[in-house]
Motif scaffolding. Sequence first.
Motif, PDB file in Angstrom:
ATOM      1  N   VAL A 182      45.067  36.986  24.787  1.00 36.44           N
ATOM      2  CA  VAL A 182      44.732  36.610  23.418  1.00 36.44           C
ATOM      3  C   VAL A 182      43.308  36.051  23.463  1.00 36.44           C
ATOM      4  O   VAL A 182      42.823  35.674  24.526  1.00 36.44           O
ATOM      5  CB  VAL A 182      45.704  35.553  22.840  1.00 36.44           C
ATOM      6  CG1 VAL A 182      47.101  36.109  22.718  1.00 36.44           C
ATOM      7  CG2 VAL A 182      45.693  34.292  23.671  1.00 36.44           C
ATOM      8  N   LYS A 183      42.681  35.989  22.309  1.00 34.37           N
ATOM      9  CA  LYS A 183      41.322  35.439  22.273  1.00 34.37           C
ATOM     10  C   LYS A 183      41.370  33.940  22.556  1.00 34.37           C
ATOM     11  O   LYS A 183      42.279  33.242  22.106  1.00 34.37           O
ATOM     12  CB  LYS A 183      40.676  35.676  20.908  1.00 34.37           C
ATOM     13  CG  LYS A 183      40.270  37.099  20.703  1.00 34.37           C
ATOM     14  CD  LYS A 183      39.559  37.265  19.388  1.00 34.37           C
ATOM     15  CE  LYS A 183      39.235  38.742  19.179  1.00 34.37           C
ATOM     16  NZ  LYS A 183      38.621  38.955  17.886  1.00 34.37           N
ATOM     17  N   GLY A 240      36.580  35.445  28.094  1.00 33.40           N
ATOM     18  CA  GLY A 240      37.297  35.544  26.840  1.00 33.40           C
ATOM     19  C   GLY A 240      38.404  36.567  26.898  1.00 33.40           C
ATOM     20  O   GLY A 240      39.014  36.795  27.943  1.00 33.40           O
ATOM     21  N   TYR A 241      38.634  37.192  25.767  1.00 30.03           N
ATOM     22  CA  TYR A 241      39.706  38.165  25.609  1.00 30.03           C
ATOM     23  C   TYR A 241      39.648  39.229  26.703  1.00 30.03           C
ATOM     24  O   TYR A 241      38.600  39.805  26.967  1.00 30.03           O
ATOM     25  CB  TYR A 241      39.596  38.798  24.220  1.00 30.03           C
ATOM     26  CG  TYR A 241      40.691  39.767  23.876  1.00 30.03           C
ATOM     27  CD1 TYR A 241      42.021  39.374  23.878  1.00 30.03           C
ATOM     28  CD2 TYR A 241      40.393  41.072  23.528  1.00 30.03           C
ATOM     29  CE1 TYR A 241      43.024  40.265  23.549  1.00 30.03           C
ATOM     30  CE2 TYR A 241      41.379  41.977  23.187  1.00 30.03           C
ATOM     31  CZ  TYR A 241      42.699  41.566  23.200  1.00 30.03           C
ATOM     32  OH  TYR A 241      43.695  42.453  22.877  1.00 30.03           O
ATOM     33  N   SER A 292      38.913  32.698  18.649  1.00 28.09           N
ATOM     34  CA  SER A 292      39.794  32.515  17.507  1.00 28.09           C
ATOM     35  C   SER A 292      39.851  31.025  17.194  1.00 28.09           C
ATOM     36  O   SER A 292      39.397  30.205  17.999  1.00 28.09           O
ATOM     37  CB  SER A 292      41.187  33.050  17.850  1.00 28.09           C
ATOM     38  OG  SER A 292      42.037  32.972  16.728  1.00 28.09           O
ATOM     39  N   ILE A 293      40.415  30.663  16.068  1.00 28.19           N
ATOM     40  CA  ILE A 293      40.556  29.238  15.746  1.00 28.19           C
ATOM     41  C   ILE A 293      41.485  28.580  16.768  1.00 28.19           C
ATOM     42  O   ILE A 293      41.166  27.545  17.338  1.00 28.19           O
ATOM     43  CB  ILE A 293      41.119  29.034  14.317  1.00 28.19           C
ATOM     44  CG1 ILE A 293      40.204  29.639  13.262  1.00 28.19           C
ATOM     45  CG2 ILE A 293      41.399  27.554  14.047  1.00 28.19           C
ATOM     46  CD1 ILE A 293      38.931  28.884  12.978  1.00 28.19           C
ATOM     47  N   VAL A 294      42.635  29.207  17.025  1.00 29.41           N
ATOM     48  CA  VAL A 294      43.630  28.648  17.953  1.00 29.41           C
ATOM     49  C   VAL A 294      43.812  29.603  19.124  1.00 29.41           C
ATOM     50  O   VAL A 294      43.959  30.804  18.940  1.00 29.41           O
ATOM     51  CB  VAL A 294      44.989  28.431  17.247  1.00 29.41           C
ATOM     52  CG1 VAL A 294      46.025  27.893  18.211  1.00 29.41           C
ATOM     53  CG2 VAL A 294      44.829  27.501  16.046  1.00 29.41           C
ATOM     54  N   GLY A 295      43.793  29.026  20.320  1.00 29.16           N
ATOM     55  CA  GLY A 295      43.995  29.817  21.523  1.00 29.16           C
ATOM     56  C   GLY A 295      43.661  28.984  22.738  1.00 29.16           C
ATOM     57  O   GLY A 295      43.238  27.832  22.611  1.00 29.16           O
ATOM     58  N   PRO A 296      43.840  29.541  23.921  1.00 28.69           N
ATOM     59  CA  PRO A 296      43.490  28.785  25.136  1.00 28.69           C
ATOM     60  C   PRO A 296      41.977  28.560  25.191  1.00 28.69           C
ATOM     61  O   PRO A 296      41.205  29.389  24.720  1.00 28.69           O
ATOM     62  CB  PRO A 296      43.955  29.695  26.273  1.00 28.69           C
ATOM     63  CG  PRO A 296      43.993  31.071  25.677  1.00 28.69           C
ATOM     64  CD  PRO A 296      44.301  30.891  24.223  1.00 28.69           C
ATOM     65  N   ARG A 297      41.565  27.424  25.728  1.00 27.51           N
ATOM     66  CA  ARG A 297      40.133  27.137  25.836  1.00 27.51           C
ATOM     67  C   ARG A 297      39.475  28.125  26.790  1.00 27.51           C
ATOM     68  O   ARG A 297      40.003  28.402  27.861  1.00 27.51           O
ATOM     69  CB  ARG A 297      39.906  25.707  26.344  1.00 27.51           C
ATOM     70  CG  ARG A 297      40.268  24.642  25.349  1.00 27.51           C
ATOM     71  CD  ARG A 297      39.419  24.660  24.094  1.00 27.51           C
ATOM     72  NE  ARG A 297      38.038  24.343  24.392  1.00 27.51           N
ATOM     73  CZ  ARG A 297      37.005  24.779  23.689  1.00 27.51           C
ATOM     74  NH1 ARG A 297      37.182  25.555  22.645  1.00 27.51           N
ATOM     75  NH2 ARG A 297      35.784  24.444  24.016  1.00 27.51           N
ATOM     76  N   PRO A 298      38.307  28.660  26.415  1.00 27.52           N
ATOM     77  CA  PRO A 298      37.611  29.569  27.328  1.00 27.52           C
ATOM     78  C   PRO A 298      37.003  28.780  28.487  1.00 27.52           C
ATOM     79  O   PRO A 298      36.457  27.703  28.293  1.00 27.52           O
ATOM     80  CB  PRO A 298      36.520  30.182  26.448  1.00 27.52           C
ATOM     81  CG  PRO A 298      36.300  29.184  25.367  1.00 27.52           C
ATOM     82  CD  PRO A 298      37.608  28.484  25.151  1.00 27.52           C
TER      83      PRO A 298
END
Length: 159
Positions: A135-136, A48-49, A109-115
């Motif tokens: 970013v998360k 993640g982040y 987060s709601i929007v961000g790169p897939r973990p």
Amino acid sequence: MYIYIKRMFDILASGIAILILSPLLIPIIIGLRFTGEGYVWYKQERLGYRNKPFLIWKFATMLKNSANMPGGYITVKKDPRLTPMGDFLRKSKINELPQLFNIFAGHMSIVGPRPVMKVSFEAYPNNVQKVIYNVKPGLTGVGSIIFRDEEELITGVRN
């Protein structure tokens, strides 16, 4: 300031979504408990982040220990390791809804790169590894839209 506004949005949106979707989530939990192998949650370590590991939550859609069965971590269309409800949950993306709890807790987060899993992350070039999770990671993003039918794409490549 932007980070705090985004975090407040994530808390508010995920909290409301959890409340609104509870009538859907509860029957799924009951259905998973009494079908397949009887387990509801699938937790897997993802990055993640700032490339820190966390446990992502999903509804269980595959047999326990499926990663150690033929096919490994890759799931194809009509995968024999899917539980009775698993195919439907995956196609509808309902299996992703428990990630709302990851968002509420602050891991995503709601929007961000897939973990991704660590093994997938290590395949990225170093310059990408340094910036991808500044970013998360998110429940949705460009990758989620482009690869919506990921299992079909993988199945097509394997055949």
